[in-house]
Design an enzyme around this catalytic site. Structure first.
Site, PDB file in Angstrom:
ATOM      1  N   MET A  65      -3.983  32.042  -4.768  1.00 11.55           N
ATOM      2  CA  MET A  65      -4.433  33.290  -5.384  1.00 11.55           C
ATOM      3  C   MET A  65      -4.720  33.081  -6.870  1.00 11.55           C
ATOM      4  O   MET A  65      -4.768  34.044  -7.650  1.00 11.55           O
ATOM      5  CB  MET A  65      -3.401  34.401  -5.178  1.00 11.55           C
ATOM      6  CG  MET A  65      -3.215  34.777  -3.722  1.00 11.55           C
ATOM      7  SD  MET A  65      -2.554  36.444  -3.466  1.00 11.55           S
ATOM      8  CE  MET A  65      -1.001  36.342  -4.331  1.00 11.55           C
ATOM      9  N   HIS A  90       0.663  24.033  -7.472  1.00  9.59           N
ATOM     10  CA  HIS A  90      -0.632  23.914  -6.788  1.00  9.59           C
ATOM     11  C   HIS A  90      -1.171  22.483  -6.917  1.00  9.59           C
ATOM     12  O   HIS A  90      -1.790  21.955  -5.987  1.00  9.59           O
ATOM     13  CB  HIS A  90      -1.639  24.897  -7.385  1.00  9.59           C
ATOM     14  CG  HIS A  90      -1.239  26.335  -7.234  1.00  9.59           C
ATOM     15  ND1 HIS A  90      -0.859  27.110  -8.307  1.00  9.59           N
ATOM     16  CD2 HIS A  90      -1.159  27.133  -6.147  1.00  9.59           C
ATOM     17  CE1 HIS A  90      -0.571  28.327  -7.885  1.00  9.59           C
ATOM     18  NE2 HIS A  90      -0.735  28.365  -6.581  1.00  9.59           N
ATOM     19  N   GLY A 145       3.327  25.459   0.184  1.00  4.05           N
ATOM     20  CA  GLY A 145       4.553  25.057  -0.485  1.00  4.05           C
ATOM     21  C   GLY A 145       5.795  25.538   0.241  1.00  4.05           C
ATOM     22  O   GLY A 145       5.805  26.607   0.853  1.00  4.05           O
ATOM     23  N   SER A 169       6.046  29.258 -10.273  1.00  4.55           N
ATOM     24  CA  SER A 169       5.443  30.412  -9.615  1.00  4.55           C
ATOM     25  C   SER A 169       4.481  31.065 -10.586  1.00  4.55           C
ATOM     26  O   SER A 169       4.745  31.123 -11.791  1.00  4.55           O
ATOM     27  CB  SER A 169       6.528  31.422  -9.210  1.00  4.55           C
ATOM     28  OG  SER A 169       5.952  32.661  -8.821  1.00  4.55           O
TER      29      SER A 169
END
Length: 283
Positions: free
Chosen positions: A33, A40, A150, A188
């Site tokens: 997102m 990532h 993840g 995060s």
């Protein structure tokens, strides 16, 4: 620096993949997102090891946000994200609009079932139905051989893998270990919401999980985590639980257990953080 192609239409994305596959190339897919970070990056690196071509999507999926959640304020920085991807082995960035993902007349059905109503699903009703719908739709567009997720989002990983297996989708779901900051906090996109003080308080989560690894029973591990988190001012516990890694059903903490996934969710002000740890106990 990679020669990153940016694609915004579903037909354009499908055509590119069809061309790759006609040449015998395998494809790995990393759905995101945006608000990209080193977590990532780890998914992308693993994808590049598995397949000839790597596709990353950036799509903030409205179906997985409930009323009052942070859809409108979710971190978005397309320029920074594209720079991040150009420095990594990514062939295509897929950035579709909502209408491209959910066009009129195209029905995308997926239900998370009873597990989807527990833990994150209990706090965020309908969340996992939305997650599964977007994963199913993006995979239909991209036709990947591999899709990478993840381990931090343990319940999401379990439900996506279950959907793929139950529906016989020709995709291998690849879990990738949680990436942490040097101080142990799981990376995060929502960490950007934390003030300096809140971020310092959030370190109670990895500290508690590390202490839980030294416990000899599930009951002991859960007690250690609850005590540590409850002692941190400003931190509100949503859940602390042990689940069966194979079913994601909550375990009876007083029963003899050989292995469990310990999952936690907490809030700091308006920011919700989740984490987990695989635990193994002597018998």
């Amino acid at each position: 620096m990679s020669s990153l192609a940016v694609v915004t239409t579903s037909s354009g994305m499908s055509d590119i993949v069809a061309g790759w596959k006609s040449e015998g190339h395998s494809v790995a897919f990393v759905p995101t997102m945006g608000a990209l970070h080193q977590g990532h990056g780890a998914l992308i690196e693993k994808a590049s090891e598995l397949a000839d071509r790597v596709v990353v999507s950036i799509f903030v999926n409205p179906l997985q946000f409930g009323t009052g959640e942070d859809f409108d304020s979710y971190p978005r920085d397309d320029e920074a994200d594209q720079a991040f991807l150009r420095a990594r082995p990514v062939d295509v960035l897929f950035m579709p609009t909502v209408d491209e993902v959910y066009p009129p007349g195209v029905a995308v059905t997926a239900a998370a079932g009873p597990v989807g109503d527990t833990f994150e699903g209990a706090s965020r009703p309908g969340h996992f139905d939305g997650v599964l719908r977007v994963v199913k739709r993006l995979c239909a567009i991209i036709s990947p051989d591999f899709a990478l997720f993840g381990r931090k989002d343990a319940q999401q990983l379990f439900l996506v893998d279950t959907m793929v297996r139950n529906e016989g989708l020709p995709i291998t779901i690849v879990p990738v270990d949680t990436v942490r900051a040097p101080d142990g906090l799981a990376l995060s996109s929502r960490n950007a919401y934390l003030s300096d003080d809140e971020r310092a308080r959030a370190l109670a989560i990895p500290v508690a999980l590390a202490e839980a690894e030294r416990a000899t029973t599930l009951s002991g591990a859960l007690s250690v985590v609850r005590e540590r988190l409850e002692s941190e001012p400003g931190l509100t516990i949503d859940y602390v639980a042990g689940v069966d890694p194979e079913t994601f059903h909550q375990l009876d903490e007083d029963s003899p257990i050989r292995e469990a996934t310990l999952i936690v969710a907490v809030s700091l002000s308006t920011t919700r953080l989740i984490d987990n740890r695989a635990l193994h106990f002597p018998q």
